[in-house]
Design a protein around this motif. Sequence first.
Motif, short mmCIF file in Angstrom:
data_model
loop_
_atom_site.label_atom_id
_atom_site.label_comp_id
_atom_site.label_asym_id
_atom_site.label_seq_id
_atom_site.Cartn_x
_atom_site.Cartn_y
_atom_site.Cartn_z
N HIS A 7 -4.77 68.65 -19.09
CA HIS A 7 -4.28 67.28 -18.99
C HIS A 7 -3.62 66.94 -20.33
O HIS A 7 -4.30 66.74 -21.33
CB HIS A 7 -5.42 66.32 -18.67
N HIS A 9 -1.07 64.66 -22.71
CA HIS A 9 -0.49 63.33 -22.89
C HIS A 9 1.00 63.42 -23.19
O HIS A 9 1.82 62.77 -22.54
CB HIS A 9 -1.21 62.58 -24.01
N SER A 10 1.36 64.25 -24.19
CA SER A 10 2.76 64.34 -24.60
C SER A 10 2.92 65.51 -25.56
O SER A 10 1.94 66.14 -25.97
CB SER A 10 3.22 63.04 -25.27
N GLN A 29 -4.90 64.87 -23.46
CA GLN A 29 -5.41 63.60 -22.94
C GLN A 29 -6.92 63.63 -22.88
O GLN A 29 -7.52 64.60 -22.42
CB GLN A 29 -4.83 63.34 -21.55
N ASN A 40 -3.49 56.14 -31.06
CA ASN A 40 -3.15 56.67 -29.74
C ASN A 40 -4.21 56.29 -28.69
O ASN A 40 -4.79 57.16 -28.04
CB ASN A 40 -3.03 58.21 -29.80
N ASP A 42 -3.81 55.30 -25.90
CA ASP A 42 -3.34 55.72 -24.58
C ASP A 42 -3.77 57.15 -24.25
O ASP A 42 -3.54 57.62 -23.14
CB ASP A 42 -1.82 55.58 -24.48
N THR A 43 -4.41 57.84 -25.22
CA THR A 43 -4.92 59.19 -24.95
C THR A 43 -6.41 59.19 -24.61
O THR A 43 -7.00 60.25 -24.39
CB THR A 43 -4.72 60.12 -26.17
N THR A 48 -6.71 62.07 -17.04
CA THR A 48 -5.39 61.54 -16.72
C THR A 48 -4.34 62.35 -17.47
O THR A 48 -4.59 63.47 -17.89
CB THR A 48 -5.31 60.05 -17.07
N GLY A 49 -3.15 61.80 -17.65
CA GLY A 49 -2.10 62.55 -18.31
C GLY A 49 -1.37 63.45 -17.32
O GLY A 49 -1.62 63.42 -16.11
N THR A 50 -0.49 64.28 -17.84
CA THR A 50 0.30 65.19 -17.02
C THR A 50 -0.43 66.52 -16.87
O THR A 50 -0.86 67.11 -17.86
CB THR A 50 1.68 65.44 -17.66
#
Length: 248
Positions: A7, A9-10, A29, A40, A42-43, A48-50
Amino acid sequence: MEKVIGHVHSTETMGTVDGPGVRFIVFMQGCLLRCQFCHNPDTWKIGTGTERTAEDVFNEAIKYKEFWDATGGGITVSGGEPLLQVDFLIELFTLCKEAGIHTTIDSCGGCFTREPEFIEKLDRLMELTDLILLDIKQMDPEKHLKLTSRPNAPILDFAHYLRDKNQPIWIRHVLIPTKTDDPKDLTALHDFILTLPNVKRVEVLPYHTMGVYKWEKLGIRYPLEGIETPDKETVDMANEILQTQTYR
């Protein structure tokens, strides 16, 4: 064999502050800590994440290898907390070592445990890892708990594990006015570092507010509102206590 799904994040293609040289950074993530100064948030959420395979990430990263070779760089996996996804890191770093790429993990070790299954996997990962960037946020247990929502015992134990493995590490400490800049706490950190002969560098990272907008976007109240970046005198004091220049 079914490939491990990570997973992610970026990614960042040209990082310059997360290990030696120019780095390709993979932000994983998921994190157990809730640091009040996190840039961060959002991590944080696990699962979740990609969803990506190690081969997919490696193929994206390898395009930039010519930039690393010129600077002694490589790949750094950060987060979030990378060690929450050890199986993915083993697959990714196996590909990296086959290609002769320098590998780094940026971790605070907050999820570290002595459970045999985890240690077995971590041992395998360390054989593929050239450097650990170890974030030690606060030596005082009560202050650490308040600052991050989690105890610091696993983090310090992770440092002992890395010492026993003779794993090269850089210690990084975020300097936050009124939170992590007490000379007593910095002295305790310095004394702890002296017990770790595998430390190759010590870095003081001045606190900044560049990630505050992410808290606002997520609808989370930022707990350090009003705290500014430390002044030069405070940063100099921290560098002197931690004797950062002796590791250069």
